[in-house]
Design an enzyme around this catalytic site. Structure first.
Site, PDB file in Angstrom:
ATOM      1  N   CYS A  82      -4.748  90.247  77.002  1.00 53.58           N
ATOM      2  CA  CYS A  82      -3.665  89.282  77.193  1.00 53.58           C
ATOM      3  C   CYS A  82      -2.629  89.534  76.113  1.00 53.58           C
ATOM      4  O   CYS A  82      -2.967  89.408  74.946  1.00 53.58           O
ATOM      5  CB  CYS A  82      -4.197  87.853  77.093  1.00 53.58           C
ATOM      6  N   PRO A  83      -1.428  89.951  76.426  1.00 60.43           N
ATOM      7  CA  PRO A  83      -0.790  89.928  77.742  1.00 60.43           C
ATOM      8  C   PRO A  83      -1.178  91.072  78.677  1.00 60.43           C
ATOM      9  O   PRO A  83      -0.904  90.976  79.866  1.00 60.43           O
ATOM     10  CB  PRO A  83       0.692  90.024  77.395  1.00 60.43           C
TER      11      PRO A  83
END
Lengths: 380, 78
Positions: free
Chosen positions: B16-17
């Site tokens: 993440c991202p």
């Protein structure tokens, strides 16, 4: 002369490092063998995750800030000023008021800022809740809203990556509470091909969206906002009408990073993923949102990084090599409504695996919102 | 463009991202003509990056399997 550590930025990362260092090297600080200077423009330290509740008037802004000086260990010098230029060749930081601070070690903790101006029409046509001013305006808009199309958009990059999903679930619950849900068409957009970057979270969200009648629009990167016609266009070519636009704008690094030429084009500082040292330097550490690392820009990331930096910096100041390595750890609570929450954690090697949402985790998050002040102090 | 001239985005270990979001971030700030090379330890990137690149009219070049990761190459053409 003692060793000089300069911390630029008084957010959670900078404050934890400064406090840890002051406690680890209290004797050196007392004897004048060490100086710790924090340069921050803000007299108040603000707990940003609380803004999620301000927009629904579930938290008042005054509950979310404390004086920065009250959070710092005695002996840390707080300079309330803007850092204007970072000169890593000379080893000094200059401020807007014209002061110069030479350093032996520097910590860049300047964070990120939402930049709606990067998307044409967004500042005029959309709301945001990532700033206090934005959250207060949105609060007013929400309490006056009688129904229509509500669209949530997400810019790249952005901090607090679960907030867009959280705000969507909270909007759904809030409109239900107010008896308006049948008059609201709720659309959540996301830049990539699923509902969240974290695959298990994205998979979990699909049936949740269906059950709550939330429309998910994936591969949607906002290109422009026509505030007059109330229409959004994405770079993928999708158009969406809206009555109330709630946006998480794309973020940039701090202006001082851009102006000093120490960052990339977005203002992020190239950083070693395990050392947290600025690339090409041996005495400039970087923490939190300030880095260019491909990990979540979030308070917890800054927190875990800060622990590593503080240990290594204390060792380096004592003439040791500094043996800790950052493993990429991130932890995030995820509100899944107004009464339930879950959490995820992951690092460079371990994928995320959220637990089933529960009321207990929601209460834990609310408790942490109150206990947060122990985190910048370096206690929790 | 030779491999050495590509803008490398090392998104290995990024949950993440994630690799595609890193590409979206970087491609917007690079000039037209730039080759971007995303290093990803997530197999899904070899599907979702080409899909997005096609949607927005940029050029997908290739995906090369390396030891434990993938090298996805795209070019900004507009």
């Amino acid at each position: 002369m003692g060793k000089r550590v300069v911390v630029v930025g008084g957010g959670v990362g900078g404050t934890i490092v400064a406090n840890h260092l002051a406690r680890k090297l209290g004797r050196e600080l007392e004897l004048g063998d060490l100086e710790i200077t924090m340069i921050s423009p803000d007299a108040q330290h603000f707990y940003q995750p609380g803004l999620l509740y301000v927009m629904f008037d579930l938290t008042r802004p005054e509950e979310l800030s404390r004086s920065q000086a009250s959070l710092l260990e005695p002996g840390i010098r707080l300079v309330q000023d803007w850092a204007d230029h970072i000169d890593k060749d000379k080893g000094e930081v200059r401020t807007r008021a014209g002061q110069t601070f030479p350093y032996d070690f520097l910590l860049l903790a300047t964070g990120s800022r939402p930049s709606p101006q990067l998307i044409p029409g967004l500042a005029e046509g959309g709301h945001l809740f990532y700033t206090l001013d934005g959250a207060l305006k949105l609060r007013e808009a929400l309490f006056n809203f009688q129904g229509g199309k509500v669209v949530v958009t997400v810019g790249v990059p952005h901090k607090c990556p679960v907030a867009p999903l959280e705000v969507t679930f909270m909007l759904d619950a809030w409109f239900r509470q107010r008896g308006l849900r049948d008059k609201v068409e709720l659309t959540y957009t996301y830049p990539i091909g699923r509902l969240h970057a974290l695959e298990p979270v994205a998979n979990w969200a699909v049936p949740q969206f269906a059950a709550r009648d939330i429309h998910g629009e994936t591969f949607f990167n906002l290109k422009e906002v026509d505030a007059k016609a109330r229409q959004l266009t994405s770079i993928e070519g999708t158009t969406l009408p809206y009555d109330l636009l709630i946006s998480v704008p794309p973020h940039q690094g701090a202006q001082v990073i851009i102006d000093s030429g120490v960052g990339d084009k977005g203002g992020w500082v190239p950083t070693g993923k395990h050392t947290l040292l600025m690339e090409g330097t041996d005495n400039v550490f970087v923490v939190g949102d300030t880095t260019n690392l491909p990990i979540s820009k979030a308070g917890s990331t800054a927190h875990f990084e800060a622990d590593v930096i503080a240990d290594n910096l204390a060792s380096r100041l004592q003439g040791y090599p500094g043996g800790r390595s950052y493993d990429g750890k991130v932890f995030c609570f995820v509100e899944t409504g107004l009464e339930q929450a879950t959490y995820v954690w992951f690092n460079f090697e371990t994928p995320p695996n959220p637990v089933p949402p529960s009321q207990a985790i929601h209460w834990f998050k609310l408790a942490y919102n109150k206990a947060y002040w122990l985190t910048p102090k370096g206690v929790l | 463009m030779a491999e050495g001239e590509a803008k490398v985005i090392d998104a290995r270990g990024s949950y993440c991202p994630g690799p595609l979001m890193e590409l979206i971030r970087a491609i917007q700030t690079e000039p037209v003509g730039t080759v971007l090379e995303v290093l990803s330890s997530d197999r899904a990137s070899s599907n979702d990056i080409p899909e997005w690149v096609k949607k927005v009219g940029q050029e997908y070049l290739e995906t090369v399997a390396e030891d434990g990761y993938w090298r996805v190459r795209v070019r900004r053409v507009k």
